[in-house]
Design an enzyme around this catalytic site. Structure first.
Site, PDB file in Angstrom:
ATOM      1  CE  LYS A 241      -3.270   2.813   3.711  1.00  0.00           C
ATOM      2  NZ  LYS A 241      -4.359   2.945   3.947  1.00  0.00           N
ATOM      3  CG  ASP A 246      -5.629   8.016   4.625  1.00  0.00           C
ATOM      4  OD1 ASP A 246      -6.596   8.371   4.251  1.00  0.00           O
ATOM      5  OD2 ASP A 246      -5.322   6.542   5.428  1.00  0.00           O
ATOM      6  CE  LYS A 253      -6.270   8.609   8.267  1.00  0.00           C
ATOM      7  NZ  LYS A 253      -6.758   7.838   9.217  1.00  0.00           N
ATOM      8  CG  ASP A 264      -1.605   5.737   4.696  1.00  0.00           C
ATOM      9  OD1 ASP A 264      -1.774   4.368   5.524  1.00  0.00           O
ATOM     10  OD2 ASP A 264      -2.482   5.930   4.752  1.00  0.00           O
ATOM     11  CG  ASP A 323      -9.769   7.612   6.744  1.00  0.00           C
ATOM     12  OD1 ASP A 323      -8.984   7.741   6.323  1.00  0.00           O
ATOM     13  OD2 ASP A 323      -9.320   8.276   8.462  1.00  0.00           O
ATOM     14  CD  GLU A 325      -6.851   5.151   2.755  1.00  0.00           C
ATOM     15  OE1 GLU A 325      -7.597   5.665   3.488  1.00  0.00           O
ATOM     16  OE2 GLU A 325      -5.960   5.197   3.255  1.00  0.00           O
ATOM     17  NE  ARG A 327     -10.334  -1.200   4.515  1.00  0.00           N
ATOM     18  CZ  ARG A 327     -11.794  -1.388   5.684  1.00  0.00           C
ATOM     19  NH1 ARG A 327     -12.621  -2.393   5.768  1.00  0.00           N
ATOM     20  NH2 ARG A 327     -10.621  -0.483   7.394  1.00  0.00           N
TER      21      ARG A 327
HETATM   22  N1  BES Z   1      -4.065   4.760   6.661  1.00  0.00           N
HETATM   23  C1  BES Z   1      -5.613   4.302   7.757  1.00  0.00           C
HETATM   24  C2  BES Z   1      -4.920   3.502   9.393  1.00  0.00           C
HETATM   25  C3  BES Z   1      -4.113   3.622   9.867  1.00  0.00           C
HETATM   26  C4  BES Z   1      -4.237   4.875  10.918  1.00  0.00           C
HETATM   27  C5  BES Z   1      -2.247   3.737   9.727  1.00  0.00           C
HETATM   28  C6  BES Z   1      -3.181   5.575  11.998  1.00  0.00           C
HETATM   29  C7  BES Z   1      -1.396   4.430  10.720  1.00  0.00           C
HETATM   30  C8  BES Z   1      -1.822   5.064  11.677  1.00  0.00           C
HETATM   31  C9  BES Z   1      -6.289   3.474   7.045  1.00  0.00           C
HETATM   32  O1  BES Z   1      -6.730   4.439   5.681  1.00  0.00           O
HETATM   33  C10 BES Z   1      -7.673   4.170   8.094  1.00  0.00           C
HETATM   34  O2  BES Z   1      -7.929   4.896   7.705  1.00  0.00           O
HETATM   35  N2  BES Z   1      -8.273   3.587   8.375  1.00  0.00           N
HETATM   36  C11 BES Z   1      -9.206   3.469   9.010  1.00  0.00           C
HETATM   37  C12 BES Z   1     -10.274   2.087   8.565  1.00  0.00           C
HETATM   38  C13 BES Z   1     -12.162   2.909   9.423  1.00  0.00           C
HETATM   39  C14 BES Z   1     -12.472   3.968   8.576  1.00  0.00           C
HETATM   40  C15 BES Z   1     -12.371   1.088   8.913  1.00  0.00           C
HETATM   41  C16 BES Z   1      -9.100   3.548  10.324  1.00  0.00           C
HETATM   42  O3  BES Z   1      -8.374   2.245  10.496  1.00  0.00           O
HETATM   43  O4  BES Z   1      -9.624   3.816  10.885  1.00  0.00           O
HETATM   44 ZN    ZN Z   2      -4.469   4.724   4.992  1.00  0.00          ZN
HETATM   45 ZN    ZN Z   3      -7.762   6.101   5.529  1.00  0.00          ZN
END
Ligand code: BES
Ligand code: ZN
Ligand code: ZN
Length: 479
Positions: A241, A246, A253, A264, A323, A325, A327
């Site tokens: 990824k 992000d 966020k 990210d 968010d 994204e 996946r």
């Molecule tokens: N890049 C983030 C995950 C992340 C969070 C990585 C903190 C490193 C530190 C990912 O794209 C994301 O935002 N995931 C969401 C998923 C949710 C919306 C289902 C998350 O973890 O909140």
């Molecule tokens: Zn992300």
């Molecule tokens: Zn995200």
């Protein structure tokens, strides 16, 4: 900083400083025991005693074990790298600890200075490792040499990955991935690089990946690096990824969560580091690296919660949170990778979920997949490399939470618990049936980046994944 093995006793090596690793027991019989007592040095783990007038730096470990040695050596090198010593020497502590010493030195001295007007310059130029063991026996030079040579390549590749992750999003966009990959292929003759721009991605129907990058002025790129030795023992695909930023997209966020989101792209950067190491180690394995380089931004053209995306696999995805994204990008890149390369193994690396940190803590990579045999091998590689891993179990009940009323699947689960697993299960939908037991997903959200020093890492990127997978490749496929 250059690390070099010498077939010499430690005493006969010329260097300005001796680094000594001591357990409390070893300290008992040490010639400077009394000076240490006066300084209050008890050889506790990660404590140091700098005896400048004796040209010695003592560092404590609870036991002579790789994980403890790696951390202690990192503490030692951090303490002296800017002092003004040009050279230092260190003994061997058994063949089993050789790569941990190299990791401690090379990963421990790393710091990222690109944006500081005054550089934190590493003054120490040469570190000599003697093949003399602590019990005065000399270790097999060739075996030691091989271990140190390999560990040096892997640690330097890890640091390249860290440099990339640490680079700010203004200076590192999806086309930077392409640029670095092309450069890597130029300096490494056995690497080939193919870059797909947005037109090519459209031709490939990679609509999920394209949707995520649509609002960004920095256009998405898919990078395919390949390493193809003549008679490979196996074929391995590594997918990363590469979200160069992000913001969360329209499901924006909160500002405090957005800070650090340059990380990210760590999955993609880890894959890049692995490709560099695979080539430099001349492994007898065909390895393909696929990186989805995308920036997730807001804008008039942004993809939205409520959109339905037609992924490359033809499965449709309801977007309920922009968010989630990573996946979406991985769904298309995994599908592409499986069609283009018939691999024996396919692993993906992603800073995919905050939930992974909740589950395992911030130091541990979450490993998911169907094959217990593969997961077992990864535990072994974790022991060998010192990278922490924990497995998170799939189950059919969590899988059901991804059901969508209007599309084939939703990009987020309907319940908030087990978020790392439901993200892994989302990816599972894009793994072909014949690849189910050959696939593993690595969630490196916690392990890829740190804001406070731990183990052999300082502030910033850790390069997690590189040492782990290089250990796995060398132990399980290379003969
Ligand atoms: N890049 C983030 C995950 C992340 C969070 C990585 C903190 C490193 C530190 C990912 O794209 C994301 O935002 N995931 C969401 C998923 C949710 C919306 C289902 C998350 O973890 O909140
Ligand atoms: Zn992300
Ligand atoms: Zn995200």
């Amino acid at each position: 900083m250059n690390v070099e093995l010498k077939a010499q006793t430690i005493a006969s090596i010329e260097a300005e400083l001796l680094i000594e690793i001591l357990t409390p027991e070893l300290l008992e019989n040490h010639p400077h025991k009394h000076l240490c007592e006066r300084a209050g040095f008890k050889a506790k783990q990660d404590t140091i005693n700098a005896m400048h007038s004796h040209a010695r730096l003592l560092v404590g470990v609870d036991e002579l074990k790789p994980d403890l040695i790696r951390s202690a050596v990192a503490v030692a090198i951090k303490a002296i790298k800017n002092f003004g010593y040009k050279s230092a020497k260190i003994g061997s502590y058994g063949l089993e600890n050789a790569s941990a010493i190299v990791d401690g030195l090379i990963l421990g001295q790393y710091s990222f200075n690109e944006y500081k007007s005054k550089h934190d310059e590493v003054l120490i130029k040469n570190i000599y490792i003697s093949n003399e063991d602590i019990d005065d026996e000399s270790l097999d030079y060739e075996l030691l040499e091989q271990a140190i040579h390999n560990a040096t390549i892997i640690a330097n590749a890890t640091n390249m990955s860290r440099d990339m992750v640490n680079t700010i999003p203004h200076d590192f966009t999806p086309s930077t991935f392409a640029y670095i990959a092309e450069e890597l292929a130029q300096t490494h003759e056995d690497l080939e690089c193919l870059v797909l721009d947005e037109n090519a991605l459209k031709d490939e129907n990679m609509n999920a990946m394209l949707a995520v990058g649509r609002a960004s002025v920095h256009k998405s790129r898919l990078i395919h690096l390949s390493y193809k030795p003549k008679k490979p023992q196996a074929v391995v695909s590594l997918v990363g990824k590469g979200l160069t930023y992000d913001s969360g997209g329209l499901s924006l966020k909160p500002s405090t969560s957005m800070v650090t989101m340059k990380m990210d792209k760590a999955g993609g950067c880890a894959v890049m580091g692995m490709m560099k190491a695979v080539s430099e180690l001349n492994l007898d394995i065909e390895v393909h690296g696929f990186i989805g380089g995308v920036e997730n931004m807001i804008g008039g053209d942004a993809y939205k919660p409520d959109d339905v995306l037609a992924s490359r696999s033809t499965k449709t995805i309801e977007v309920r949170n922009t968010d989630a994204e990573g996946r979406l990008v991985l769904a298309d890149v995994l599908d592409y990778a499986q069609e283009k390369v018939k691999a024996d193994y396919i692993f993906d690396f992603a800073t995919l979920t905050g939930a992974c940190m909740v589950a395992l803590g911030q130091y541990t990579t979450g490993v998911m997949g169907h094959s217990n045999k593969l997961k077992h091998q990864i535990f072994q590689a974790s022991n060998d490399s010192g990278e922490l891993v924990g497995t998170l179990p799939f189950n059919r009940h969590l899988k059901k939470l991804l059901k969508s009323d209007i599309a084939d699947i939703s990009n987020v689960a309907s319940k908030p618990y087990g978020g790392a697993i439901t993200a892994g299960l989302f990816l599972d939908n894009f793994i072909n049936d014949d690849m189910k037991d050959k696939w593993l997903h690595f969630d490196i959200a916690g392990s890829a980046y740190t804001e406070s020093a731990w183990d052999c890492y300082g502030y910033g990127a850790t390069g997690s994944g590189v040492r782990l997978i290089m250990s796995w490749l060398q132990q399980n496929i290379e003969k």
